[in-house]
Scaffold this motif. Structure first.
Motif, short mmCIF file in Angstrom:
data_model
loop_
_atom_site.label_atom_id
_atom_site.label_comp_id
_atom_site.label_asym_id
_atom_site.label_seq_id
_atom_site.Cartn_x
_atom_site.Cartn_y
_atom_site.Cartn_z
N ASN A 80 28.46 51.77 1.08
CA ASN A 80 27.09 51.32 0.82
C ASN A 80 26.87 49.85 1.17
OD1 ASN A 80 25.66 53.67 -0.48
ND2 ASN A 80 27.42 53.50 -1.86
N THR A 81 27.80 49.24 1.87
CA THR A 81 27.74 47.79 2.09
C THR A 81 26.62 47.37 3.03
OG1 THR A 81 29.40 47.98 3.85
CG2 THR A 81 30.19 47.45 1.64
N TRP A 82 26.04 48.32 3.80
CA TRP A 82 25.02 47.93 4.77
C TRP A 82 23.60 48.20 4.29
CZ3 TRP A 82 25.48 44.76 8.68
CH2 TRP A 82 26.78 44.46 9.12
N ASN A 83 23.44 48.78 3.12
CA ASN A 83 22.10 49.09 2.64
C ASN A 83 21.20 47.85 2.55
OD1 ASN A 83 22.94 51.74 2.38
ND2 ASN A 83 23.35 51.59 0.19
N ALA A 84 21.75 46.79 1.95
CA ALA A 84 20.95 45.58 1.73
C ALA A 84 20.63 44.86 3.03
CB ALA A 84 21.67 44.65 0.77
N ASN A 85 21.63 44.66 3.87
CA ASN A 85 21.38 43.92 5.11
C ASN A 85 20.45 44.67 6.06
OD1 ASN A 85 22.78 41.34 5.04
ND2 ASN A 85 24.66 42.53 4.88
N ALA A 86 20.50 46.00 6.01
CA ALA A 86 19.62 46.79 6.88
C ALA A 86 18.20 46.88 6.35
CB ALA A 86 20.19 48.20 7.05
N ASN A 87 18.03 46.82 5.01
CA ASN A 87 16.73 47.13 4.41
C ASN A 87 16.12 46.05 3.53
OD1 ASN A 87 16.58 49.89 5.45
ND2 ASN A 87 18.26 50.33 4.04
N GLU A 88 16.88 44.97 3.25
CA GLU A 88 16.37 43.94 2.35
C GLU A 88 16.41 42.54 2.95
OE1 GLU A 88 18.28 44.19 -1.47
OE2 GLU A 88 18.32 46.39 -1.41
N ASN A 89 16.98 42.39 4.13
CA ASN A 89 17.08 41.11 4.81
C ASN A 89 15.71 40.76 5.41
OD1 ASN A 89 17.45 39.10 6.81
ND2 ASN A 89 19.59 39.66 7.07
N ALA A 90 15.04 39.75 4.85
CA ALA A 90 13.66 39.44 5.25
C ALA A 90 13.53 39.16 6.74
CB ALA A 90 13.14 38.26 4.43
N ALA A 91 14.48 38.41 7.29
CA ALA A 91 14.41 38.07 8.71
C ALA A 91 14.54 39.32 9.58
CB ALA A 91 15.50 37.06 9.06
N TRP A 92 15.40 40.25 9.16
CA TRP A 92 15.60 41.46 9.94
C TRP A 92 14.39 42.39 9.80
CZ3 TRP A 92 17.48 43.37 13.99
CH2 TRP A 92 17.75 44.74 14.16
N LEU A 93 13.80 42.44 8.61
CA LEU A 93 12.63 43.29 8.40
C LEU A 93 11.47 42.85 9.29
CD1 LEU A 93 12.66 43.72 4.52
CD2 LEU A 93 13.40 45.37 6.24
N ALA A 94 11.43 41.56 9.60
CA ALA A 94 10.35 41.04 10.44
C ALA A 94 10.70 41.05 11.92
CB ALA A 94 10.02 39.61 10.01
N ASN A 95 11.90 41.48 12.25
CA ASN A 95 12.36 41.46 13.64
C ASN A 95 11.80 42.67 14.40
OD1 ASN A 95 14.03 41.75 16.02
ND2 ASN A 95 15.50 40.38 15.06
N HIS A 96 11.17 42.42 15.55
CA HIS A 96 10.54 43.52 16.28
C HIS A 96 11.56 44.47 16.92
CE1 HIS A 96 11.22 40.64 19.59
NE2 HIS A 96 11.22 41.70 20.38
N HIS A 97 12.84 44.07 16.93
CA HIS A 97 13.89 44.95 17.47
C HIS A 97 14.33 46.00 16.44
CE1 HIS A 97 14.43 42.78 21.20
NE2 HIS A 97 14.56 41.64 20.56
N ARG A 98 14.00 45.80 15.17
CA ARG A 98 14.41 46.75 14.14
C ARG A 98 13.73 48.10 14.36
NH1 ARG A 98 12.76 48.12 8.67
NH2 ARG A 98 14.58 48.65 7.39
N GLN A 99 14.50 49.17 14.27
CA GLN A 99 13.99 50.51 14.58
C GLN A 99 13.80 51.36 13.34
OE1 GLN A 99 16.49 52.26 17.60
NE2 GLN A 99 16.43 50.41 18.86
#
Length: 283
Positions: A80-99
């Motif tokens: 479960n180590t990637w749940n937060a970085n994939a779904n709670e990282n503000a910078a990544w959530l705003a990244n247009h490359h996120r699918q």
């Protein structure tokens, strides 16, 4: 364990406070540390001064070797180590490359199994290494790196333990793993298990004998909200002897790792440990 505890004490005694912009927290930090793990007899470098959930650590590395890109794929393996970085990282959530939900982007194993050259061709670094080592070849370039500067904007997190170099002397296989950033209370225990396991499993599927793994760390740190527990709990405990890892003998190839292997194919014998410590995780 002694080397780990000495590094923790060194951070406390010599560390400098550094502001971490990603997490918004301060870290007590030192630069450069080296660990050496002899896994030739099956000994797995597992922390014993706290309970370590070693199976998720193996699951995470197995997911990297499969080139997984989704936190859902890691969850299915038992990690479960990637749940937060994939779904709670503000910078990544705003990244247009996120699918979408659970997407991790092009980080870690995606680079190991599908590095893109300037023409867009994907290069399978791991398959080349396994092919060479299986034939007794070491061209001093048996390197798998997860760190691709050209695609850092396409990943939810830049790889921390980023490069693994395999070296073959006769039929004895060595591994040198490089780590740019090491969260000592939380991440380190995972990472040292992964280094030891990676050497053992690659030796197994290439028909070689595992020898020593060298774990090189650049930035070792303790977050400010972890420091009290480290000093008052973990550093006060006496380590236990290290356990032995048993690997299902039916695992014989990279294809096995890619298809049917699960956490049930690994057993840790003689793992004695102190109770778990609820350290804070920083996203």
């Amino acid at each position: 364990m002694d080397a780990y505890l000495k590094l923790c004490q060194r951070v406390i005694d010599e560390g400098v406070w550094v502001e971490n912009t990603r997490t918004g927290k301060r870290c007590l930090t030192v630069i450069n540390a080296d660990f050496e793990y002899d896994v030739s007899d099956g000994t797995l470098p597992v922390l014993t001064t706290k309970k370590l959930f070693w199976k998720p650590a193996i699951a995470e590395m197995l997911g990297y070797l499969r080139g997984y890109q989704s936190a859902a794929q890691f969850r299915a393996l038992g990690c479960n180590t990637w749940n937060a970085n994939a779904n709670e990282n503000a910078a990544w959530l705003a990244n247009h490359h996120r699918q979408g939900e659970d997407d991790m982007g092009r980080c870690y194993g995606v680079q190991g199994r599908g590095w893109r050259n300037p023409e867009g061709k994907e290069i399978d670094q791991l398959r080349k290494i396994v092919d060479h080592l299986s034939r007794g070849i070491d061209d001093r370039r048996e390197i798998m790196t997860f760190y691709n500067p050209g695609e850092l904007d396409r990943a939810c997190l830049a790889a921390c333990m980023h490069t693994h170099t395999f070296s073959l002397l006769g039929d004895r296989l060595y591994l040198t793993s490089y780590q740019r950033s090491d969260d000592l209370p939380l991440g380190h225990g995972f990472n040292q298990v992964q280094v030891g396991w990676l050497l053992m499993i690659i030796a197994r599927i290439t028909g070689n004998r595992p020898a020593k793994a060298f774990h090189k760390i650049v930035n070792a740190h303790v977050y400010e909200d972890q420091l009290d527990q480290l000093k008052t709990i973990q550093l006060q405990r006496t380590p236990y002897p290290l356990p032995k890892l048993k690997i299902n003998p039916d695992i014989k190839s990279l294809s096995d790792l890619e298809t049917w292997v699960t956490l049930d194919d690994f057993e840790l014998e003689g793992y004695r440990h102190h109770p778990a410590i609820p350290y804070r995780f920083s996203v």
